[in-house]
Design a protein around this motif. Structure first.
Motif, PDB file in Angstrom:
ATOM      1  N   GLN A 103       2.363   3.385   2.871  1.00  0.00           N
ATOM      2  CA  GLN A 103       2.515   1.941   2.684  1.00  0.00           C
ATOM      3  C   GLN A 103       2.026   1.310   1.498  1.00  0.00           C
ATOM      4  O   GLN A 103       2.752   0.693   0.483  1.00  0.00           O
ATOM      5  N   THR A 104       0.792   2.045   1.084  1.00  0.00           N
ATOM      6  CA  THR A 104       0.474   1.808  -0.312  1.00  0.00           C
ATOM      7  C   THR A 104       1.081   2.013  -1.401  1.00  0.00           C
ATOM      8  O   THR A 104       1.590   1.468  -2.502  1.00  0.00           O
ATOM      9  N   LEU A 105       1.797   3.347  -1.215  1.00  0.00           N
ATOM     10  CA  LEU A 105       2.798   4.010  -2.375  1.00  0.00           C
ATOM     11  C   LEU A 105       4.054   3.036  -2.511  1.00  0.00           C
ATOM     12  O   LEU A 105       4.393   2.745  -3.537  1.00  0.00           O
ATOM     13  N   LYS A 106       4.313   2.510  -1.152  1.00  0.00           N
ATOM     14  CA  LYS A 106       5.613   1.554  -1.366  1.00  0.00           C
ATOM     15  C   LYS A 106       5.382   0.140  -2.043  1.00  0.00           C
ATOM     16  O   LYS A 106       6.031  -0.291  -2.517  1.00  0.00           O
ATOM     17  N   ASP A 107       4.004  -0.316  -1.713  1.00  0.00           N
ATOM     18  CA  ASP A 107       3.775  -1.821  -2.215  1.00  0.00           C
ATOM     19  C   ASP A 107       3.145  -1.415  -3.724  1.00  0.00           C
ATOM     20  O   ASP A 107       3.053  -2.375  -4.515  1.00  0.00           O
ATOM     21  N   LEU A 108       2.858  -0.231  -4.204  1.00  0.00           N
ATOM     22  CA  LEU A 108       2.303   0.089  -5.313  1.00  0.00           C
ATOM     23  C   LEU A 108       3.023  -0.708  -6.907  1.00  0.00           C
ATOM     24  O   LEU A 108       2.431  -1.146  -7.438  1.00  0.00           O
ATOM     25  N   PRO A 109       4.334  -0.590  -6.903  1.00  0.00           N
ATOM     26  CA  PRO A 109       4.915  -1.325  -8.170  1.00  0.00           C
ATOM     27  C   PRO A 109       4.517  -2.842  -8.131  1.00  0.00           C
ATOM     28  O   PRO A 109       4.353  -3.387  -9.203  1.00  0.00           O
ATOM     29  N   ASN A 110       4.371  -3.468  -6.969  1.00  0.00           N
ATOM     30  CA  ASN A 110       3.926  -4.884  -7.054  1.00  0.00           C
ATOM     31  C   ASN A 110       2.130  -5.134  -7.285  1.00  0.00           C
ATOM     32  O   ASN A 110       1.992  -6.183  -7.687  1.00  0.00           O
ATOM     33  N   LEU A 111       1.650  -4.388  -6.609  1.00  0.00           N
ATOM     34  CA  LEU A 111       0.242  -4.304  -6.729  1.00  0.00           C
ATOM     35  C   LEU A 111      -0.457  -3.881  -8.108  1.00  0.00           C
ATOM     36  O   LEU A 111      -1.602  -3.992  -8.394  1.00  0.00           O
ATOM     37  N   ALA A 112      -0.055  -2.579  -8.493  1.00  0.00           N
ATOM     38  CA  ALA A 112      -0.621  -1.833  -9.564  1.00  0.00           C
ATOM     39  C   ALA A 112      -0.956  -2.801 -10.790  1.00  0.00           C
ATOM     40  O   ALA A 112      -2.099  -2.396 -11.447  1.00  0.00           O
TER      41      ALA A 112
END
Length: 128
Positions: A103-112
């Protein structure tokens, strides 16, 4: 890498003492992730997955990018007001299960970008 940009390359750099069988489980569950043997191999990646906080911090400060600290043997971690823990938390994503890691990897583009800004802010602060 702002606002929904695609993450192109995620690499895995484990603690050298992490058993090879454990690394295989992680790599098999995330087939697009490649393993590397040293931090210098992470220069061009978008983010790094590691199970060692010192590697995460070195990656953050050397390449000005967030990483994912994957601690599957824990359910959470909290060191109170410890400054080192504060930096780990500010600069990195913490994942405690493979489900949470995916889930973190999926959300990474928005959160990084937020984590990247935290790293840049820290570098500009007066450390004394």
């Amino acid at each position: 890498m702002g606002g929904g940009a695609k993450i192109n390359e995620v690499l895995y750099l484990p603690n050298p003492k992490t058993p090879k069988s454990y690394n295989k489980v992680i790599l098999d569950s995330l087939p697009s992730i490649k393993s590397i043997k040293s931090l210098s191999g992470a220069r061009s990646c978008d983010t790094l997955i590691t199970d060692l906080s010192t590697l995460a911090l070195m990656f953050n400060l050397q390449f000005l990018k967030p990483s994912v600290l994957f601690l599957s043997c824990f359910t959470s971690i909290d060191f109170g007001k410890d400054h080192l823990y504060s930096l780990i938390h500010r600069f990195n994503f913490l994942s405690f299960s493979q489900k949470q890691l995916r889930q973190t990897l999926k959300d990474l583009p928005n959160l990084a970008p937020t984590k990247t800004q935290e790293i840049l802010n820290f570098i500009q602060e007066d450390l004394l």
